[in-house]
Write a protein that holds these residues in place. Structure first.
Motif, short mmCIF file in Angstrom:
data_model
loop_
_atom_site.label_atom_id
_atom_site.label_comp_id
_atom_site.label_asym_id
_atom_site.label_seq_id
_atom_site.Cartn_x
_atom_site.Cartn_y
_atom_site.Cartn_z
N GLY A 98 12.19 -12.80 4.60
CA GLY A 98 12.66 -14.00 3.93
C GLY A 98 12.86 -13.80 2.45
N HIS A 99 13.75 -14.58 1.87
CA HIS A 99 14.09 -14.48 0.45
C HIS A 99 12.90 -14.77 -0.44
CE1 HIS A 99 16.47 -15.59 -3.26
NE2 HIS A 99 17.10 -14.50 -2.87
N ASP A 100 11.93 -15.49 0.09
CA ASP A 100 10.73 -15.82 -0.68
C ASP A 100 9.52 -14.97 -0.27
OD1 ASP A 100 11.95 -17.86 -2.20
OD2 ASP A 100 11.77 -19.24 -0.49
N SER A 101 9.77 -13.92 0.51
CA SER A 101 8.68 -13.06 0.98
C SER A 101 8.58 -11.82 0.10
CB SER A 101 8.90 -12.65 2.44
OG SER A 101 8.81 -13.76 3.31
N ARG A 102 7.58 -11.83 -0.76
CA ARG A 102 7.39 -10.69 -1.67
C ARG A 102 5.97 -10.15 -1.50
NH1 ARG A 102 10.66 -14.11 -3.65
NH2 ARG A 102 9.07 -15.56 -4.38
N PRO A 103 5.79 -9.11 -0.66
CA PRO A 103 4.46 -8.54 -0.44
C PRO A 103 3.81 -8.07 -1.73
CG PRO A 103 6.01 -7.74 1.20
CD PRO A 103 6.82 -8.45 0.15
N VAL A 104 2.50 -8.08 -1.75
CA VAL A 104 1.73 -7.61 -2.90
C VAL A 104 0.74 -6.56 -2.40
CG1 VAL A 104 0.16 -8.26 -4.76
CG2 VAL A 104 1.92 -9.89 -4.00
N TRP A 105 0.82 -5.36 -2.99
CA TRP A 105 -0.04 -4.25 -2.57
C TRP A 105 -0.88 -3.81 -3.75
CZ3 TRP A 105 4.73 -1.11 -0.47
CH2 TRP A 105 5.29 -1.80 0.61
N CYS A 106 -2.09 -4.29 -3.84
CA CYS A 106 -3.00 -3.92 -4.93
C CYS A 106 -4.12 -3.06 -4.37
CB CYS A 106 -3.57 -5.18 -5.60
SG CYS A 106 -2.32 -6.23 -6.38
N GLY A 107 -4.02 -1.76 -4.57
CA GLY A 107 -5.04 -0.85 -4.07
C GLY A 107 -4.49 0.14 -3.07
N PRO A 108 -5.35 1.02 -2.58
CA PRO A 108 -4.94 2.04 -1.60
C PRO A 108 -4.79 1.42 -0.21
CG PRO A 108 -7.29 2.25 -2.02
CD PRO A 108 -6.77 1.19 -2.96
N ILE A 109 -3.68 0.75 0.01
CA ILE A 109 -3.51 -0.06 1.22
C ILE A 109 -3.35 0.78 2.49
CG2 ILE A 109 -2.57 -2.05 0.00
CD1 ILE A 109 0.22 -1.04 0.88
N CYS A 110 -2.89 2.02 2.38
CA CYS A 110 -2.64 2.84 3.57
C CYS A 110 -3.92 3.57 3.98
CB CYS A 110 -1.52 3.84 3.33
SG CYS A 110 0.06 3.07 2.90
N SER A 111 -4.54 3.12 5.05
CA SER A 111 -5.77 3.72 5.58
C SER A 111 -6.91 3.69 4.56
CB SER A 111 -5.53 5.16 6.03
OG SER A 111 -4.50 5.23 7.00
N GLY A 112 -6.81 2.84 3.54
CA GLY A 112 -7.84 2.78 2.51
C GLY A 112 -7.94 4.05 1.70
N ASP A 113 -6.85 4.83 1.67
CA ASP A 113 -6.86 6.15 1.06
C ASP A 113 -5.79 6.22 -0.04
OD1 ASP A 113 -5.73 9.08 0.93
OD2 ASP A 113 -7.71 9.29 1.87
N ALA A 114 -6.20 6.55 -1.26
CA ALA A 114 -5.27 6.56 -2.39
C ALA A 114 -4.16 7.58 -2.20
CB ALA A 114 -6.03 6.85 -3.69
N GLN A 115 -4.49 8.79 -1.72
CA GLN A 115 -3.47 9.82 -1.56
C GLN A 115 -2.48 9.46 -0.46
OE1 GLN A 115 -3.04 12.56 -3.66
NE2 GLN A 115 -1.08 12.49 -2.58
N LYS A 116 -2.99 8.92 0.64
CA LYS A 116 -2.08 8.51 1.72
C LYS A 116 -1.15 7.41 1.23
CE LYS A 116 -4.77 9.79 5.81
NZ LYS A 116 -5.41 9.28 7.06
N THR A 117 -1.68 6.53 0.40
CA THR A 117 -0.85 5.45 -0.13
C THR A 117 0.24 6.01 -1.04
OG1 THR A 117 -2.72 3.93 -0.01
CG2 THR A 117 -0.86 3.27 -1.39
N LYS A 118 -0.12 6.97 -1.89
CA LYS A 118 0.87 7.60 -2.76
C LYS A 118 1.95 8.31 -1.94
CE LYS A 118 -2.23 8.46 -6.69
NZ LYS A 118 -2.89 9.52 -7.49
N ASP A 119 1.51 9.01 -0.90
CA ASP A 119 2.47 9.74 -0.06
C ASP A 119 3.41 8.77 0.65
OD1 ASP A 119 1.25 12.10 -0.80
OD2 ASP A 119 0.04 12.26 1.04
N PHE A 120 2.86 7.65 1.08
CA PHE A 120 3.70 6.64 1.72
C PHE A 120 4.72 6.07 0.75
CE2 PHE A 120 4.25 1.99 2.14
CZ PHE A 120 5.06 1.98 3.28
#
Length: 498
Positions: free
Chosen positions: A454-476
């Protein structure tokens, strides 16, 4: 290079239909055989009989003891074996347009019926060679069907599946060529082995897959200089590569029949385990459909991989776990977890409002999937294929991975790439982020990690959201083409680290 698909191995397609052999055994329920001689006792052979009666060992001994006969025959192995087994030195089994050069005329054949204890093994080899020849000719016919060319000859690839501010489609389409060899290899090899035979005949499975991939590799140099002045060229080039491949399959047939090796294996590897002893023939329609779906899927994947298209999920099916809810129109629930397909639509107008950060939407062309020319590719194929590829190799699933996995699947019978079509592992390699761990973490605004379209759907990702892992999040983030992109962290009170 962009991650590739995976083609590439095979308890394979469902039922095959085409009659394979020029020799049709005559069966009599009374057990009384027509005047065909002793050979007719072995006409009800099963694949397992090859190993049961040690036919492979027998063939190796024959091969070692008849080198002179093979070298003196103009048709090499097939001619020498035809002369020895049937008194027919013209049994070349070449693919040269002849309808009779691999026929089996066995009834009342005195040469064959005078072979005594060798009759069974001799017949099994003759039948297997005949049916291997039928496999190669059947594949050639399947590859030349007009349906394949028509399905690929589209003039709207980029406009349908590509939408970006920068025209990256030309480079993306060129990447497709690096994947086609594996797809065609899988398409050819799964037609060679039925589900009942796969797994028990690993040697033949490996030979088929490697040979099929090698056949396509031989035609690739003719296409590496093809230019994509516009994305419409993709279908025509893919179609021509597939059709040109049949020339190399003809070469493979002829080399194997002559006793030469092809892609590191001679005809004994192809026949091993009785792979072709009771082979029923190529289901040409199934080969064409699977090949088309795999090639179309791969092409869409390459266009998607240049855009901000990704898969998120890992929470419970139905959500309601405090990490938001994804688009129900583009979801797959498997193993109790929900996965969603996303496209981050960047704002395309000047704006000082929150819309400047863009929003999540359905990827370009998704509304065209599952119908008409794209009937064989669906949203669930994209998600399932990408998840399988991610589980195997993360964001590094490439052509080598595809070929290796397809070969192993065929020879070990743990999967059926051909029958899975566009859902087969690695046809799609859309980046995956498992956000399930966020359920138990206190990330800022984590209720907006997953959002519907939706036009008003703007996800917010604060932190290592992918598997709780900072490197995996960066790679993603990198794999999803979102490096340096501020939108998903525009509300974060501190830098989330990606």
């Amino acid at each position: 290079m962009l991650p590739s698909l995976a083609l590439t191995a095979v308890a394979l397609l469902p039922a095959v239909q085409a009659a394979p052999s020029n020799h049709q055994p005559i069966h009599h329920p009374s057990g009384i055989y027509r005047r065909c001689g002793a050979v007719s006792k072995y006409y009800n052979q099963q694949t397992s009989d090859w190993d049961t009666y040690k036919t492979g060992d027998w063939l190796n001994t024959w091969w070692d003891n008849n080198g002179g006969l093979m070298s003196n025959s103009s048709a090499g192995f097939a001619g020498a074996f035809g002369q020895w087994a049937m008194g027919n030195p013209d049994w070349s089994c070449r693919d040269d347009g002849s309808d009779s050069d691999c026929d089996l005329q066995l009834c009342d054949n005195r040469v064959l019926n005078d072979r005594g204890d060798d009759i069974r093994s001799t017949y099994y080899v003759l039948e297997s060679v005949n049916r291997l020849h039928t496999y190669f000719t059947g594949i050639g016919e399947a590859f030349t069907t007009t349906a394949l060319g028509a399905a690929l000859s589209k003039d709207s690839w980029a406009t349908t599946f590509y939408k970006d501010k920068d025209d990256k489609s030309v480079g993306a389409l060129k990447q497709v060529l690096t994947l086609v060899t594996t797809i065609v290899g899988v398409g050819a090899s799964f037609a060679g082995l039925g589900g009942a035979a796969a797994g028990a005949i690993a040697g033949a499975g490996n030979a088929l897959t490697n040979g099929a991939v090698g056949a396509t590799n031989n035609v690739m140099p003719d296409h590496t200089d093809d230019t994509f002045q516009k994305s419409a060229d993709l279908g025509g080039i893919l179609g021509s590569i597939v059709v040109d491949s049949l020339k190399s399959f003809t070469t493979a047939n002829n080399q194997l029949m002559s006793g030469q090796s092809y892609s590191g294996a001679d005809i004994r590897s192809y026949l091993s385990g009785g792979a072709f002893l009771a082979y029923p023939g190529v289901d040409k329609n199934a080969v064409t459909d699977a090949m088309t779906n795999m090639l179309v899927g791969t092409s869409i994947n390459q266009l998607y991989r240049t855009q901000k298209i990704f898969i998120m999920g890992g929470g419970a099916c139905g959500d309601n776990q405090g990490i938001g809810s994804g688009p129900q129109e583009a979801t797959v629930c498997r193993d109790g977890k929900a996965w969603y397909l996303y496209y981050w639509q960047e704002n395309d107008v000047v704006s000082t409002t929150s819309h400047q950060w863009g929003w999540v939407a359905s990827p370009p062309g998704v509304d065209q999937l599952g119908q008409n020319e794209y009937e064989g590719v669906k949203v669930e194929d994209i998600i399932n294929s990408s998840l399988d590829a991610y589980n195997v190799a993360g964001y590094n699933y490439n052509a080598n991975t595809a070929a290796s996995r397809a070969s192993d699947a065929i020879s070990s019978a743990w999967a059926s790439p051909g029958s899975q079509g566009a859902s087969w592992e690695g046809i799609f390699t859309v980046p995956v982020c498992d956000v399930g761990a966020a359920v138990d973490f206190e990330y800022q605004d984590k209720e907006y990690i997953l959002q519907p379209y939706g036009h008003d759907s703007r996800p917010v990702w604060c932190g290592p959201i992918c598997s709780g892992d900072a490197q995996k999040t960066k790679d993603f983030i990198s794999a999803a083409n979102m490096d340096g992109f501020e939108s998903p962290k525009h509300l974060c009170s501190e830098d989330p680290g990606y």
